[in-house]
Design an enzyme around this catalytic site. Sequence first.
Site, PDB file in Angstrom:
ATOM      1  N   GLN A 262       5.252   1.417  10.251  1.00  0.00           N
ATOM      2  CA  GLN A 262       5.366   1.471   8.795  1.00  0.00           C
ATOM      3  C   GLN A 262       5.919   0.171   8.228  1.00  0.00           C
ATOM      4  OE1 GLN A 262       3.842   4.086   7.116  1.00  0.00           O
ATOM      5  NE2 GLN A 262       3.261   4.204   9.275  1.00  0.00           N
ATOM      6  N   HIS A 265       3.523  -2.597   6.923  1.00  0.00           N
ATOM      7  CA  HIS A 265       2.776  -2.491   5.668  1.00  0.00           C
ATOM      8  C   HIS A 265       3.208  -3.568   4.678  1.00  0.00           C
ATOM      9  CE1 HIS A 265       0.182   0.957   6.075  1.00  0.00           C
ATOM     10  NE2 HIS A 265       1.158   1.659   6.613  1.00  0.00           N
ATOM     11  N   GLU A 330       8.740  10.125   3.582  1.00  0.00           N
ATOM     12  CA  GLU A 330       7.284  10.256   3.532  1.00  0.00           C
ATOM     13  C   GLU A 330       6.757  10.770   4.873  1.00  0.00           C
ATOM     14  OE1 GLU A 330       3.398   7.379   2.695  1.00  0.00           O
ATOM     15  OE2 GLU A 330       5.309   6.497   3.333  1.00  0.00           O
ATOM     16  N   HIS A 331       7.143  10.106   5.959  1.00  0.00           N
ATOM     17  CA  HIS A 331       6.757  10.514   7.313  1.00  0.00           C
ATOM     18  C   HIS A 331       8.017  10.849   8.111  1.00  0.00           C
ATOM     19  CE1 HIS A 331       3.779   7.332   6.078  1.00  0.00           C
ATOM     20  NE2 HIS A 331       2.938   8.309   6.381  1.00  0.00           N
ATOM     21  N   ASP A 364      -2.145   8.569  10.075  1.00  0.00           N
ATOM     22  CA  ASP A 364      -2.675   7.568   9.160  1.00  0.00           C
ATOM     23  C   ASP A 364      -4.189   7.478   9.212  1.00  0.00           C
ATOM     24  OD1 ASP A 364      -0.279   6.781   8.071  1.00  0.00           O
ATOM     25  OD2 ASP A 364       0.029   5.109   9.450  1.00  0.00           O
ATOM     26  N   HIS A 423      -0.229  36.106 -35.354  1.00  0.00           N
ATOM     27  CA  HIS A 423      -0.384  36.491 -33.946  1.00  0.00           C
ATOM     28  C   HIS A 423      -0.375  38.018 -33.828  1.00  0.00           C
ATOM     29  CE1 HIS A 423       0.531  32.312 -33.010  1.00  0.00           C
ATOM     30  NE2 HIS A 423       0.363  32.551 -31.712  1.00  0.00           N
TER      31      HIS A 423
END
Length: 435
Positions: A262, A265, A330-331, A364, A423
């Site tokens: 990761q 990235h 996230e992971h 991924d 109404h």
Amino acid sequence: MTDIQRLSTSDADFATRLAGLLAWESVADERVQQVVAEIIRAVRARGDAALIDYTVRLDRWTPATPSDLELPRVRLKQAWSAIPAEQRAALEAAAERVRAYAEHQRLESWSYRDPDGTLLGQQVTPLDRVGLYVPGGKAAYPSSVLMNAIPAKVAGVSELIMVVPTPDGELNELVLAAAHVAGVDCAFAIGGAQAVAALAYGTETVPAVDKIVGPGNIYVAAAKRAVFGQVGIDMVAGPSEILVICDGDTPPDWIAMDLFSQAEHDEDAQSILVSWDAGFLDRVATSIDTLLPTLERAPIIEAALRARGALILVRDLDEAIAVANQIAPEHLELSVADPESIVGRIRHAGAIFMGRYTAEALGDYCAGPNHVLPTARTARFSSPLGVYDFQKRSSLIMASFAGAARLAQTTALLARGEGLTAHARSAEYRGGFGA
């Protein structure tokens, strides 16, 4: 030695240091927002002409006409034919697994009837047209094409429009091939905030869509946030994250490489290892130093580990789980002997990778579940991208004569209590109570 933070839950300042480590401002700063706002205004006012101007300025090539920006389906098919056979096989295998998983997520319409015959239910329909943003800056991401496009097509989206930046006019054939196998209907060689604006409002060449999905840089993220309301968006994503809980019995080289996966990235990515085995943390630190020089993106990884990475020592497994739930990554890798016995205790994570053999990288590309996941602690309240993100739900109500009479009484009482006489009388007419 790689400079990565070492934290311990027994330290008095642990909470403060962890908060600082997790701090991430996903909203662009004022300067970025001003630039994005100007780009959106220009695209809305000048359409294709603005897209060409920004392509010349930012992507450094000059389309002769707006039609030069379009990449029709035949061009995607050409890319599919041009890539090596082994890449076609890999894309097909990944697409098949992502599609099979997505098929399980499709929502179905349903209805039931009250005893008096009144029908209540839910009708599920796909979005008409979706825009898919595919990054094209520091790396090309055919996997993102598969993960965003296939759930949309499984949901029944009839028109899927892809936009992809083309710096210096260069197209990535693997990305275009992925678009072909995933069912993208057409594509445009545009990127940045201008592509998001074009998808949101439409131009003479680019059709307006109902929702925009897909990751991008800070300008893309700011543009997606700015156009939300005009169109739907999937999320405003932050940098990639991984958190590994390990009992110390997984080879340290494996864990170091998971952290790298990761961190490579970008420099803002976050990689964290949590363990109650201090010696194991030391061994992983040694593996980091040994393996990092062997990687092509070592400078990016090193910067990410230095800025936002950490090795965290906890007292035991219970505390490791508590830390993971606080971080809401996230992971999340559960690299322990019996992950199934503890996974039910994980409340906040985008995707959970269970066992020593489940590298996050599998998710991924080809495991099946979507890799578009909530970041920056938003896993506390949001979920991975899925087929349901490309479907809408409409409520169904069909009152019988008896049902209208029964419901009118309750409606009228509540409506008059709110001072909304029309109404009340509207309901009473159907229920047989009105003049």
